[in-house]
Design an enzyme around this catalytic site. Structure first.
Site, mmCIF file in Angstrom:
data_model
loop_
_atom_site.group_PDB
_atom_site.id
_atom_site.type_symbol
_atom_site.label_atom_id
_atom_site.label_comp_id
_atom_site.label_asym_id
_atom_site.label_seq_id
_atom_site.Cartn_x
_atom_site.Cartn_y
_atom_site.Cartn_z
ATOM 1 N N GLU A 256 -42.514 14.610 80.681
ATOM 2 C CA GLU A 256 -42.882 15.987 81.045
ATOM 3 C C GLU A 256 -43.299 16.662 79.756
ATOM 4 O OE1 GLU A 256 -43.000 17.159 84.011
ATOM 5 O OE2 GLU A 256 -42.104 15.404 84.943
ATOM 6 N N CYS A 295 -42.814 25.617 79.460
ATOM 7 C CA CYS A 295 -43.844 24.580 79.608
ATOM 8 C C CYS A 295 -44.856 24.972 80.667
ATOM 9 C CB CYS A 295 -43.193 23.262 79.975
ATOM 10 S SG CYS A 295 -42.129 23.393 81.413
HETATM 11 P P1 NAP Z 1 -40.294 18.108 70.848
HETATM 12 O O1 NAP Z 1 -40.290 18.502 69.453
HETATM 13 O O2 NAP Z 1 -41.324 17.166 71.317
HETATM 14 O O3 NAP Z 1 -38.844 17.526 71.137
HETATM 15 C C1 NAP Z 1 -38.467 17.138 72.416
HETATM 16 C C2 NAP Z 1 -37.226 16.270 72.338
HETATM 17 O O4 NAP Z 1 -37.552 15.037 71.714
HETATM 18 C C3 NAP Z 1 -36.103 16.875 71.505
HETATM 19 O O5 NAP Z 1 -34.875 16.584 72.119
HETATM 20 C C4 NAP Z 1 -36.236 16.138 70.195
HETATM 21 O O6 NAP Z 1 -35.037 16.094 69.480
HETATM 22 C C5 NAP Z 1 -36.594 14.767 70.706
HETATM 23 N N1 NAP Z 1 -37.165 13.905 69.702
HETATM 24 C C6 NAP Z 1 -38.081 14.186 68.763
HETATM 25 N N2 NAP Z 1 -38.344 13.085 68.044
HETATM 26 C C7 NAP Z 1 -37.575 12.104 68.532
HETATM 27 C C8 NAP Z 1 -37.373 10.728 68.201
HETATM 28 N N3 NAP Z 1 -38.037 10.158 67.220
HETATM 29 N N4 NAP Z 1 -36.487 10.014 68.922
HETATM 30 C C9 NAP Z 1 -35.800 10.568 69.923
HETATM 31 N N5 NAP Z 1 -35.935 11.863 70.280
HETATM 32 C C10 NAP Z 1 -36.813 12.616 69.601
HETATM 33 O O7 NAP Z 1 -40.376 19.369 71.804
HETATM 34 P P2 NAP Z 1 -39.594 20.743 71.684
HETATM 35 O O8 NAP Z 1 -40.108 21.456 70.495
HETATM 36 O O9 NAP Z 1 -38.129 20.545 71.827
HETATM 37 O O10 NAP Z 1 -40.043 21.460 73.027
HETATM 38 C C11 NAP Z 1 -41.238 22.171 73.127
HETATM 39 C C12 NAP Z 1 -42.276 21.387 73.864
HETATM 40 O O11 NAP Z 1 -41.749 20.881 75.091
HETATM 41 C C13 NAP Z 1 -43.458 22.213 74.255
HETATM 42 O O12 NAP Z 1 -44.617 21.528 73.910
HETATM 43 C C14 NAP Z 1 -43.337 22.376 75.767
HETATM 44 O O13 NAP Z 1 -44.551 22.555 76.443
HETATM 45 C C15 NAP Z 1 -42.654 21.133 76.167
HETATM 46 N N6 NAP Z 1 -41.887 21.302 77.396
HETATM 47 C C16 NAP Z 1 -42.296 20.667 78.515
HETATM 48 C C17 NAP Z 1 -41.574 20.832 79.688
HETATM 49 C C18 NAP Z 1 -41.982 20.145 80.968
HETATM 50 O O14 NAP Z 1 -41.203 20.153 81.905
HETATM 51 N N7 NAP Z 1 -43.136 19.559 81.052
HETATM 52 C C19 NAP Z 1 -40.445 21.634 79.718
HETATM 53 C C20 NAP Z 1 -40.058 22.262 78.552
HETATM 54 C C21 NAP Z 1 -40.792 22.093 77.392
HETATM 55 P P3 NAP Z 1 -34.804 16.998 68.181
HETATM 56 O O15 NAP Z 1 -34.845 18.397 68.621
HETATM 57 O O16 NAP Z 1 -33.476 16.560 67.712
HETATM 58 O O17 NAP Z 1 -35.920 16.656 67.241
#
Ligand code: NAP
Length: 674
Positions: A256, A295
């Site tokens: 997602e 999102c």
């Molecule tokens: P993100 O930086 O991509 O991180 C998402 C998750 O991935 C976090 O738990 C992060 O952990 C983890 N992660 C990052 N690198 C990783 C790795 N190498 N191994 C394992 N896990 C890893 O996104 P975010 O900044 O938290 O959220 C914002 C984004 O999410 C926006 O782009 C938004 O559009 C999207 N979003 C989408 C939805 C949907 O339902 N489609 C819903 C909400 C948000 P850490 O924080 O520990 O790095």
């Protein structure tokens, strides 16, 4: 300073080597730390698969649904604690309600659907049996059973509670244990929520574990029965889904992601219409709720060319009234972004968008903040851009500034609006504000394939509509292309992501034994007592009652016709009936046959059968004329407990004529006391 722990293989583990610091969104000061590089990853996986999975699979779907309900109610009573913690993420009270109450509500919906739409057993049946041979001795059907592994949930920072609960509810209902990994920036809220659930004593051992901070090399140890459900940015998704071990083992990876969701003002929704005002309101709300960190937020606003100025003015007027500040203040309408680094990212992305458009509201260096230090907190104003040539522009269609940032753009006609919508290359949701069914249909045909959800709203639905940005547990959430190609929620569809669909083939008795539902052609047993005198617990699948027969007379047909008023010619006029391709002449009413059938099978005395609650799948298959006779076969097909007093019995009913042709077939539902 809060120490945010992980829950690994039955132990709470405090932050240690490699812990990351978490700052308050409001003050910028260090608030908590999370992460420990020494988490026993392999033990966690084993604990989930062997203990959690075994415990969960011992329970039926209904047991797990009841557990979800109890968990949701437990959290509901403690939600203030989660609200209190959430202010430091920058969220306001109304944002907490979306996150906390929204998450609990999602769990309650899955609990209710699990009880209503899934069996009180261990196997979910997907569709009816298929006859694969001539006589029905070899049949097939599709079943779903829980994956025998663990689900790893990786969540985004913006919904620390909803994010965890919307994934946990379908996973636990399926019977699969989960390891939850929230985004570090807001993991202290998730930790509190998971801790409550674990402390409740409602979860079986091993069902839920938590990783705060880094996930280590967990993805490298997943196997074919495991699943990953990821929510976050497209960039992280790309990296994680490319993990060689996941690809080698075909580990399910649902993603997602972010997307460039759009909202279209219909050509009919001119200034002065209720739709125009509704559109302006929805756009403003979506821009500012969670400070635009949703999102599903509206990133692209599409408006008929003639109304672009009117819309810019109306949206700007509403944005000007939004008070930005400390989310704890009642007057604050928009809080802060989650962190200083998120603020930097949003401003960088906004600059990319600005290279192709004009900022018409919200200068990032000139806005006021109430009750907090603007320089220390991660505050930004809502920013509205106007892109006058969206056909040439590229950034406005592919840059997600994950904050209160949207771009308005004109369209010439509906095909142009559809073209712009699809330039997002796949989104979670697109909304269309229109009171014109043709506009809705044209956009659906031209654009539905690009979106996980289409949301139409107008004067009729606006009083009840849930809002462009709200993913509802009943409806699918996810989208193609840029949105990640994943799917979550959607009622029981969401549970299927954690189950394997298997085609099974065999004799009716084998299918009956596996599916816990009698399959036609399977063994029929008879009991000396009428089945209506036997309680829910006593009657067994396949138990059958064969009625005596009854002859239908012309007088019966006429009496029924005049009594009910149903004097349709097929029952009353022989010549007219004969001229109809379906009837040999005057025939009995289908409802007369059903009524006679009931007369043939009921046992009239008070007993365990409390009520007839409906008929399903009724088919009239051969006409019955005066002089024909009918008999009924009634077989127990399925039993579903409903509450402590009674359960639903689904009977397979077949009406035969004197030649043993099937005249009608249906399923009868009764509520039977235990
Ligand atoms: P993100 O930086 O991509 O991180 C998402 C998750 O991935 C976090 O738990 C992060 O952990 C983890 N992660 C990052 N690198 C990783 C790795 N190498 N191994 C394992 N896990 C890893 O996104 P975010 O900044 O938290 O959220 C914002 C984004 O999410 C926006 O782009 C938004 O559009 C999207 N979003 C989408 C939805 C949907 O339902 N489609 C819903 C909400 C948000 P850490 O924080 O520990 O790095």
């Amino acid at each position: 300073m809060l120490d945010v722990s992980s829950f690994a293989a039955g132990q709470w583990i405090a932050p240690g080597t490699g812990a990351r610091s978490i700052e308050s969104a409001i003050t910028g000061e260090a608030l908590a730390q999370a992460g420990n590089a020494a988490l026993p990853i392999q033990d966690m996986l084993g604990y989930a698969r062997e203990i959690g999975g075994t415990n969960l699979r011992r329970m039926t779907f209904h047991d797990r649904a009841k557990m979800l309900k109890a968990l949701a109610l437990f959290l509901m009573e403690r939600k203030q604690t989660l609200y209190d913690l959430s202010y430091d993420t920058g969220a306001t009270l109304s944002d907490h309600k979306i996150d906390v109450d929204g998450g609990i509500g999602t769990m309650l919906v899955f609990a209710a659907k699990g009880r209503r739409e899934m069996p009180d057993g261990h196997v979910y049946l997907d569709g009816p049996p298929e006859q694969l041979g001539k006589t029905g001795a070899f049949m097939g059907r599709h079943i779903c059973t829980p994956l025998l592994g663990v689900a790893v949930h990786i969540n985004a920072f913006n919904f620390p509670v909803w994010g965890v609960l919307e994934k946990l509810a379908p996973t636990l209902l399926a019977g699969v244990p989960a390891i939850v990994k929230p985004a570090t920036a807001t993991c202290y809220v998730t930790e509190a929520c998971v801790r409550m659930m674990l402390d409740s004593g409602l979860l079986p051992e091993g069902a839920v574990q938590l990783v705060t901070g880094g996930l280590g090399d967990m993805l490298d140890h997943l196997e074919c029965q495991d699943a990953v459900a990821f929510t976050g940015s497209a960039q992280t998704a790309l990296k994680l889904r490319g993990t060689p071990n996941l690809m080698e083992n075909s580990v399910r990876f649902a993603s997602e992601q972010d997307s460039l969701n759009a909202s279209v003002l219909g050509p009919d929704a001119e200034p002065g219409t209720p739709e125009f005002d509704l559109f302006v309101k929805e756009v403003q709300r979506e821009m500012t709720a969670k400070a635009g960190q949703k999102c599903t937020a509206i990133r692209r606003i599409m408006v008929p060319h003639a109304h672009i100025d009117a819309v810019i003015t109306a949206i700007s007027d509403r944005l000007a009234k939004i008070q930005i500040g400390d989310p704890r203040l009642e007057s604050t309408r928009m809080g802060a972004l989650v962190s200083a680094s998120q603020k930097r990212d949003v401003l960088e992305k906004a600059a990319l968008i600005q290279a192709e458009s004009e900022l018409v509201f919200g200068a990032p260096d000139a806005f006021s903040v109430t009750g907090a230090d603007k320089e220390k907190g991660a505050f930004v104003p809502p920013m509205l851009f106007h892109c006058s040539d969206p056909d040439i522009a590229r950034r406005v269609h592919d840059t997600e500034a994950f904050g209160p940032v949207s771009t308005i753009m004109p369209y010439r006609d509906l095909p142009h609006a559809i073209d712009l919508l699809n330039k997002g290359k796949g989104s979670l949701v697109a909304s269309v504000i229109t009171n014109d069914g043709d506009v809705a249909r044209d956009i659906t045909l031209g654009s539905a394939a690009f979106h996980g959800r289409l949301y139409f709203n107008n004067r009729t639905s606006m009083g009840e509509a849930s809002g462009h940005g709200a993913p509802l547990p009943h409806m699918v959430h996810g989208g193609p292309g840029r949105a990640g190609g994943g799917e979550e929620l959607g009622g029981i569809r969401g549970v299927m992501h954690y189950m394997q669909r298997t085609a099974i083939q065999g004799s009716p008795d084998i299918l009956t034994a596996i599916g816990e539902q009698w399959v036609p052609g399977g063994t029929e047993t008879t009991h000396q007592d009428h089945p209506f005198t036997r309680t829910f617990s006593q009657i067994t699948l396949g138990e059958t009652f064969n009625s005596p027969s009854r002859t239908i007379t012309l007088e019966d047909i006429e009496t029924f016709a005049h009594f009910t008023g149903d004097t349709f010619y097929a029952h009353m006029d022989d010549a007219a009936a004969k001229a109809n391709p379906f009837f040999p002449g005057r025939v009995a009413h289908g409802y007369l046959l059903l009524s006679f059938a009931a007369g043939l099978f009921v046992q009239p005395d008070p007993g365990p059968v409390l009520a007839n609650t409906g008929l399903d799948n009724l088919r009239f298959m051969a006409p019955v004329a005066a002089g024909d006779s009918i008999r009924v076969r009634l077989t127990v097909k399925h039993k579903t407990p409903r509450n402590d007093e009674y359960g639903e019995v689904r009977w397979h009913v077949t009406l035969y004529n004197q030649n043993d042709d099937v005249a009608a077939e249906y399923e009868l539902l009764t509520m039977n006391g235990y």
